[in-house]
Design an enzyme around this catalytic site. Structure first.
Site, PDB file in Angstrom:
ATOM      1  CB  CYS A  64      -0.539  -0.019   1.206  1.00 49.07           C
ATOM      2  SG  CYS A  64      -0.229   0.194   2.499  1.00 49.07           S
ATOM      3  CD  GLN A  65       2.693   6.497  -0.239  1.00 50.67           C
ATOM      4  OE1 GLN A  65       1.372   5.590  -1.302  1.00 50.67           O
ATOM      5  NE2 GLN A  65       3.135   6.987  -0.345  1.00 50.67           N
TER       6      GLN A  65
END
Length: 106
Positions: A64-65
């Site tokens: 993800c981030q």
């Protein structure tokens, strides 16, 4: 690090990619379009959580981030019987390490 979810580093992710390991990016389509790990497939977290076993192959690396959403996704996948790992530090760590991204600005 999340003690109940197996995590790998971006270095380990890079090595796994070279052997054909599937990379699943659980960010939103908009975040994904701004730049992602090359070859990563976008399966937003909400979609993955709705049907974890059907969304991801065994052995996938989830990103993800920053690592929070990928840890949540990896946990759900593991509970559904899918072997998956979360990438510690996420796409931000990938970019910070100097590795290239697809889409977005380099």
């Amino acid at each position: 690090m999340n003690p109940d979810v197996r995590e790998v580093t971006v270095e380990q992710l890079d090595a796994a990619r070279s052997t054909g390991t599937e990379v699943i990016d659980v960010r939103s389509p908009q975040e994904y379009a701004q730049g992602h790990v090359p070859g990563a497939v976008n399966v937003p977290l909400e979609e993955l959580l709705a049907a974890p076993a059907s969304a991801v192959p065994d052995g996938a690396h989830v990103v993800c981030q920053s690592g929070r959403r990928s840890a949540e996704a990896a946990r759900a996948l593991q509970q559904a019987g899918v072997a998956a790992v979360s990438v510690a530090g996420g796409t931000a760590a990938w970019i910070d390490s100097g590795r290239e991204i697809e889409g977005g600005k380099q």
